[in-house]
Design an enzyme around this catalytic site. Structure first.
Site, PDB file in Angstrom:
ATOM      1  CB  THR A   1      -0.948   0.015   1.213  1.00 19.94           C
ATOM      2  OG1 THR A   1      -1.766   1.174   1.171  1.00 19.94           O
ATOM      3  CG2 THR A   1      -0.193  -0.021   2.524  1.00 19.94           C
TER       4      THR A   1
ATOM      5  CD  GLU B   1      -3.183  -0.208   5.057  1.00 20.92           C
ATOM      6  OE1 GLU B   1      -2.242   0.603   5.098  1.00 20.92           O
ATOM      7  OE2 GLU B   1      -4.151  -0.083   4.269  1.00 20.92           O
TER       8      GLU B   1
ATOM      9  CE  LYS C   1      -8.757   5.747  -2.635  1.00 16.82           C
ATOM     10  NZ  LYS C   1      -9.491   5.151  -1.509  1.00 16.82           N
TER      11      LYS C   1
ATOM     12  CD1 TRP D   1      -4.367   4.491  -1.836  1.00 20.33           C
ATOM     13  CD2 TRP D   1      -4.862   6.611  -1.360  1.00 20.33           C
ATOM     14  NE1 TRP D   1      -5.387   4.495  -0.922  1.00 20.33           N
ATOM     15  CE2 TRP D   1      -5.709   5.780  -0.608  1.00 20.33           C
ATOM     16  CE3 TRP D   1      -4.989   8.001  -1.231  1.00 20.33           C
ATOM     17  CZ2 TRP D   1      -6.664   6.275   0.261  1.00 20.33           C
ATOM     18  CZ3 TRP D   1      -5.944   8.492  -0.357  1.00 20.33           C
ATOM     19  CH2 TRP D   1      -6.772   7.639   0.371  1.00 20.33           C
TER      20      TRP D   1
END
Length: 557
Positions: free
Chosen positions: A195, A340, A449, A454
């Site tokens: 991420t 996550e 975003k 992202w």
């Protein structure tokens, strides 16, 4: 019956049935073996495979990996689109205790190389589309001892720059299907997904077999994805986005037919598969639904088979929600989550209280991020970690915990990420209403975003300040009619220096991914700083609120 120990509660007398993902595909083979997985192949043709076929070929993948000296815990990377071969590899690697590491091909090659090296990947499987990227990666990733091109010999390119290259169909051809799956602890690592953060390098989220299975059971609740054997599911969201939001496991768990779009993500191609295969459910980021909506409006076509869609990755625009529901009769559900979180955190299913208020109230409420399903605990807290009221007004830090939520990052990057009660801080600011609906009101971190992806503002800034004429730089996300947000790069020049928009963008070219490239550059006399010397991006966003992008200015002429 065993004697009970008076000092502790008795254990139940149920079977010990480890929650490993191979059991998902075993269930699909036995009970839904005839159901199809339809893929638009990278080579072009539509390919049909059943769950029984997938099971057999995945076991051949397992044997091929074992014969290539893959050990439990080894990381097997992919750069691949949504397709049956990708799923074969998924279950083939996880079934023998290896870790399937999906890599986002939209990243810049240098970022991809860093992630592969950090993960310590031993093998990398890739689609033909990504051959040019892999040719750049090969010499930068010394730990990768086998590169596998996911095609057949007829489509294989001439020998090139990639050492130890194998062709997928030859790699698994004739391999034994007699291989042991599972037979290890359900907490064994199964998948790895990185991420992007706002500072430092990306962090790896390491899923377990247990977390994947429990996430699937959570997502199959009716007020979540709610799949059944009657569904025909098209996951437009990529498999490299947290297991395509878990659909990789939840669809075979109920025997739903899968339709994989491959690399062709344009409106006509998506519509063609949706219509031909009678897709009932699909999931994607808002930009995809905007693109399909434009195609439908241009052609006058309808969506007679599509029952519902899930929109996530960024906030669903009201115009998209109302258009799909009012013009095409498709139910729209807004979802929210994070890598996550495996990734589903909440879903905008409607409660009776809102249905009683009428259609308009229901649609307005659907614009929120929704309610958590069982398996996700969610609350908002103040700066000191104290829980705040669920009154739909009070905002605070959104924190979550559950069996499919990260407890630490791979290699313990970032150190301890949980509070004293085991909650993970999402980095979002939100409020929660008395009925449990959560709405994100701001971002605690300055990431941008765009189209569900992202973009790190800090990475752009750090490169921009390397320009010899630049004194300071700030990248901020501003509203965009198509991409939700796009980056505007604000530049403060050094005294006596000059530079143009083209100079700055040219300096960034080749140093960041193309889709990270700012849509415009604005020059200011002084970039505002906060009390601690940090960039005051709140003030910048207020200054540039309502900004007109270059393409909008051209269209308005």
């Amino acid at each position: 019956m065993p004697a009970l120990n008076a000092t502790q509660p008795p254990f139940g007398l149920m079977q010990d049935w480890p929650l490993t993902v191979d059991r998902v595909l075993e269930h699909a083979r036995v009970n839904h073996g005839h159901r199809e997985i339809v893929s638009r192949s990278v080579e072009g043709p539509i390919v049909r495979e059943t769950y029984a076929d997938l099971y057999a070929r995945a076991r051949q993948v397992s044997t091929a990996l074992l014969e290539d000296n893959v050990q439990p815990g080894d990381r097997i990377a992919t750069l691949a689109w949504n397709g049956a071969r990708h799923m074969e590899l998924w279950f083939g690697a996880m079934g023998i205790g290896a870790v399937l590491h999906t890599v986002n091909p939209r990243l810049f090659p240098e970022q991809i190389a860093w992630i592969i090296n950090d993960a310590g990947d031993t093998h990398l499987f890739f689609d033909l589309t990504f051959l040019p990227i892999v040719e750049q990666l090969a010499e930068k990733c010394p730990a990768v001892r086998r590169w596998v091109l996911m095609t057949d010999e007829a489509h294989a390119p001439p020998a090139g720059k990639i050492p130890n290259l194998a062709i997928y169909e030859s790699f698994i051809a004739g391999k034994s299907r007699d291989v042991t799956w599972g037979n290890f602890d359900e907490r064994t690592a199964a998948g790895l997904c990185y991420t992007s953060g706002t500072t430092g390098n990306p962090k790896g989220v390491l899923y377990s077999h247990r977390s994947n299975v429990l996430h699937s059971l959570t997502s199959l609740q009716r007020d979540s994805l709610g799949f059944s054997v009657d569904d025909v599911i098209m996951p437009i969201v990529p498999l490299f986005h947290a297991n395509a939001w878990g659909i990789t496991f939840s669809a075979p768990a109920v025997g739903a037919k899968l339709v994989m779009p491959g690399s062709k993500m344009d409106g006509p191609s998506i519509y063609e598969l949706m219509d031909a295969e009678k897709v009932t459910f699909s999931a994607a980021v808002p930009t995809v639904w905007l693109m399909l909506k434009q195609y439908l409006e241009e052609t006058g076509k309808k969506l007679p088979h599509l029952d519902r869609i899930v929109v996530a990755g960024s906030a669903v625009p009201e115009a998209i929600l109302r258009s799909y529901e009012d013009d095409y009769g498709v139910k729209v559900f807004h979802a929210w989550g994070m890598t996550e979180m495996s990734p589903l955190g909440s879903m905008g299913a409607t409660t009776p209280e809102f249905r009683e208020q009428g259609k308009d109230a229901v649609q307005r409420n659907k614009l929120k991020q929704g309610r958590p399903s069982f398996g996700v605990e969610m609350k908002i807290v103040d700066d000191n970690g104290n829980e705040l009221p669920r009154d739909g007004k009070t905002t605070g830090h959104l924190v979550v915990r559950g069996p499919a939520i990260a407890g630490a990052y791979f290699k313990n990057a970032g150190g301890n990420i949980l509070d004293k009660d085991g909650y993970f801080d999402t980095g979002d600011v939100a409020h929660i209403c008395p009925l449990g609906y959560m709405q994100i009101t701001d971002r605690a971190k300055d990431v941008i975003k765009s189209g569900g992806e992202w973009i790190s503002s800090i990475d752009i800034e750090n490169i921009a300040v390397g320009h010899p004429a630049v004194a300071n730089a700030a990248a901020i996300g501003l509203a965009h009619p198509k991409w939700d947000e796009r980056p505007l790069l604000v530049i403060e020049l050094k005294p006596g220096q000059s530079a143009s928009r083209e100079d700055i963008l040219g300096f960034l070219t080749g140093k960041i991914a193309k889709w990270w490239m700012p849509d415009d550059v604005a020059f200011v006399e002084k970039i505002p700083l906060g009390a601690t010397g940090k960039l005051n991006k709140l003030q910048l966003r207020q200054t540039f609120r309502g900004y007109t992008w270059p393409e909008q200015a051209v269209a308005a002429r």
